[in-house]
Design an enzyme around this catalytic site. Structure first.
Site, PDB file in Angstrom:
ATOM      1  N   ASP A  28       0.785  -1.095  -0.088  1.00  0.00           N
ATOM      2  CA  ASP A  28       0.050  -0.055   0.118  1.00  0.00           C
ATOM      3  C   ASP A  28       0.982   1.195   0.121  1.00  0.00           C
ATOM      4  OD1 ASP A  28      -2.435   1.510  -0.133  1.00  0.00           O
ATOM      5  OD2 ASP A  28      -2.601   0.956   2.232  1.00  0.00           O
ATOM      6  N   ASN A  45       1.368   3.371  -2.836  1.00  0.00           N
ATOM      7  CA  ASN A  45       1.959   3.789  -4.042  1.00  0.00           C
ATOM      8  C   ASN A  45       1.584   5.368  -4.306  1.00  0.00           C
ATOM      9  OD1 ASN A  45       2.981   1.110  -4.300  1.00  0.00           O
ATOM     10  ND2 ASN A  45       1.556   0.647  -5.860  1.00  0.00           N
ATOM     11  N   ARG A  68       0.059   9.050  -9.981  1.00  0.00           N
ATOM     12  CA  ARG A  68       0.029   8.048  -9.505  1.00  0.00           C
ATOM     13  C   ARG A  68       0.732   6.795 -10.132  1.00  0.00           C
ATOM     14  NH1 ARG A  68      -3.628   7.499  -5.389  1.00  0.00           N
ATOM     15  NH2 ARG A  68      -3.973   5.378  -5.809  1.00  0.00           N
ATOM     16  N   HIS A 113       2.983   3.448  -8.928  1.00  0.00           N
ATOM     17  CA  HIS A 113       2.844   1.948  -9.208  1.00  0.00           C
ATOM     18  C   HIS A 113       3.980   1.076  -9.656  1.00  0.00           C
ATOM     19  CE1 HIS A 113      -1.200   2.208  -7.810  1.00  0.00           C
ATOM     20  NE2 HIS A 113      -1.731   2.654  -8.708  1.00  0.00           N
ATOM     21  N   GLU A 161     -11.916  -4.588  -5.115  1.00  0.00           N
ATOM     22  CA  GLU A 161     -12.369  -3.333  -4.985  1.00  0.00           C
ATOM     23  C   GLU A 161     -11.689  -2.514  -5.747  1.00  0.00           C
ATOM     24  OE1 GLU A 161     -11.771  -5.376  -2.540  1.00  0.00           O
ATOM     25  OE2 GLU A 161     -13.748  -5.938  -2.023  1.00  0.00           O
ATOM     26  N   LEU A 177      11.355 -20.368  -4.264  1.00  0.00           N
ATOM     27  CA  LEU A 177      10.328 -19.353  -3.668  1.00  0.00           C
ATOM     28  C   LEU A 177       9.089 -19.756  -4.691  1.00  0.00           C
ATOM     29  CD1 LEU A 177       9.572 -16.946  -1.745  1.00  0.00           C
ATOM     30  CD2 LEU A 177       9.922 -15.779  -3.785  1.00  0.00           C
TER      31      LEU A 177
HETATM   32  C1  FPP Z   1      -1.667   0.429  -3.464  1.00  0.00           C
HETATM   33  O1  FPP Z   1      -1.220   1.756  -3.576  1.00  0.00           O
HETATM   34  C2  FPP Z   1      -1.161  -0.698  -4.233  1.00  0.00           C
HETATM   35  C3  FPP Z   1      -2.188  -0.978  -5.240  1.00  0.00           C
HETATM   36  C4  FPP Z   1      -3.338  -0.956  -5.415  1.00  0.00           C
HETATM   37  C5  FPP Z   1      -1.624  -2.029  -6.276  1.00  0.00           C
HETATM   38  C6  FPP Z   1      -0.513  -2.545  -6.262  1.00  0.00           C
HETATM   39  C7  FPP Z   1       0.389  -2.722  -7.279  1.00  0.00           C
HETATM   40  C8  FPP Z   1       1.626  -2.866  -7.650  1.00  0.00           C
HETATM   41  C9  FPP Z   1       2.786  -2.503  -6.497  1.00  0.00           C
HETATM   42  C10 FPP Z   1       2.312  -3.007  -9.054  1.00  0.00           C
HETATM   43  C11 FPP Z   1       1.638  -3.735  -9.807  1.00  0.00           C
HETATM   44  C12 FPP Z   1       2.280  -5.152  -9.735  1.00  0.00           C
HETATM   45  C13 FPP Z   1       1.619  -5.865 -10.233  1.00  0.00           C
HETATM   46  C14 FPP Z   1       2.304  -7.392 -10.560  1.00  0.00           C
HETATM   47  C15 FPP Z   1       0.322  -5.920 -11.178  1.00  0.00           C
HETATM   48  P1  FPP Z   1      -2.420   2.708  -3.392  1.00  0.00           P
HETATM   49  O2  FPP Z   1      -2.520   3.087  -4.923  1.00  0.00           O
HETATM   50  O3  FPP Z   1      -3.780   2.282  -2.981  1.00  0.00           O
HETATM   51  O4  FPP Z   1      -1.494   3.815  -2.812  1.00  0.00           O
HETATM   52  P2  FPP Z   1      -2.492   5.122  -1.876  1.00  0.00           P
HETATM   53  O5  FPP Z   1      -3.217   4.226  -0.852  1.00  0.00           O
HETATM   54  O6  FPP Z   1      -1.320   5.957  -1.289  1.00  0.00           O
HETATM   55  O7  FPP Z   1      -3.454   5.782  -2.976  1.00  0.00           O
END
Ligand code: FPP
Length: 254
Positions: A28, A30, A41, A45, A75, A139
């Site tokens: 979480d 990103n 944003r 990612h 979601e 792994l």
């Molecule tokens: C949360 O950050 C992250 C996600 C919703 C997606 C996680 C995805 C990755 C790390 C990259 C994708 C990897 C693959 C293999 C598809 P957020 O966007 O909710 O951050 P925020 O809460 O700060 O807005």
């Protein structure tokens, strides 16, 4: 003894506590990482994928045997279309660019979550990643994609009902172990440790059944900044926890 067991044992001995066999991560923060830098944003990612690569490597080195990552939740479809497309694009690129490397590193890829409703090319890439790496013994990387724990439990209930209808399951015999057998990846042990980054303290519909006795560790670090040092500090925290599984005596969990 398989390689991974030997590595797990050696690492546990070195550190003086049992390394978790299975670590699950809610990646979480990103978006917040990007916003703090005035970046879109999507850049958060993209840096998140780099953190994922680092973490797969670090987890293998630490003797962790299963690493589950929450990469797209049921979601997440409610996000703006452009961001959903961005995340789908990253998954496509991750499989295309990293699959050969993961395979070469003996990583086995598994996928949990709802496959129905995914675009055909995404579904095909996920299946390709699983098929190519099926025989690998290093792994296990479990990718939770289009995943929600309540949805997984609903799927398990549906599969159980179908088995009853076929005469293969007696409803009066259904117990905790039976439910476990109908989940998306029944052969994978429960996570010993669930990590959530970015300071949020929730499970957000992630592995609700499997995390019944998991240690939960919440770190302030946003996911794109997660690295080997963060993982090591979380592992030390895990080593200080006493796991009792509802009993009175500490157990090692292995
Ligand atoms: C949360 O950050 C992250 C996600 C919703 C997606 C996680 C995805 C990755 C790390 C990259 C994708 C990897 C693959 C293999 C598809 P957020 O966007 O909710 O951050 P925020 O809460 O700060 O807005």
């Amino acid at each position: 003894m398989p390689d991974m067991d030997a590595k797990h044992q050696a690492q546990s001995q070195d550190r003086g506590f049992d390394i978790p066999r299975h670590v699950a991560i809610i990646m979480d923060g990103n978006g917040r990482w990007a916003a703090a830098r005035g970046l879109p944003r999507g850049e958060g990612h993209r840096r998140g994928v780099e953190a994922l690569r680092r973490t797969v490597r670090a987890a293998g080195e630490a003797g962790i045997q299963y690493l589950t990552i929450f990469s797209f939740s049921t979601e997440n479809w409610s996000r703006p279309v452009a961001e959903v497309n961005d995340l789908m694009g990253l998954l496509r690129r991750f499989v295309r660019n990293d699959l050969a490397d993961l395979h070469q590193k003996n990583v086995r890829v598994r996928v949990i979550g709802e496959r129905e409703g995914l675009s055909t090319d995404i579904a095909r890439l996920l299946a390709e990643a699983e098929d190519l790496t099926r025989g690998n013994t290093g792994l296990t990387l479990v990718v939770a994609f289009n995943y929600g724990a309540r949805q997984e439990l609903a799927r398990a209930a549906r599969r159980m009902c179908e088995a009853v209808k076929r005469g293969e399951l007696d409803p009066s015999s259904v117990d905790v172990e039976t439910v476990g057998r109908f989940l998306d990846a029944p052969d994978i042990p429960d996570p010993d440790l669930v990590i959530r980054t970015s300071g949020e303290k929730r499970l957000s519909n992630f592995l609700l059944w499997q995390s019944a006795y998991s240690e939960l560790v919440f770190v302030e670090t946003n996911w794109p900044d997660f690295d080997q040092a963060t993982l090591e500090s979380v592992l030390s925290e895990f080593g200080r926890r006493e796991r009792r599984f509802g009993g009175l005596v500490a157990q090692t969990g292995s």
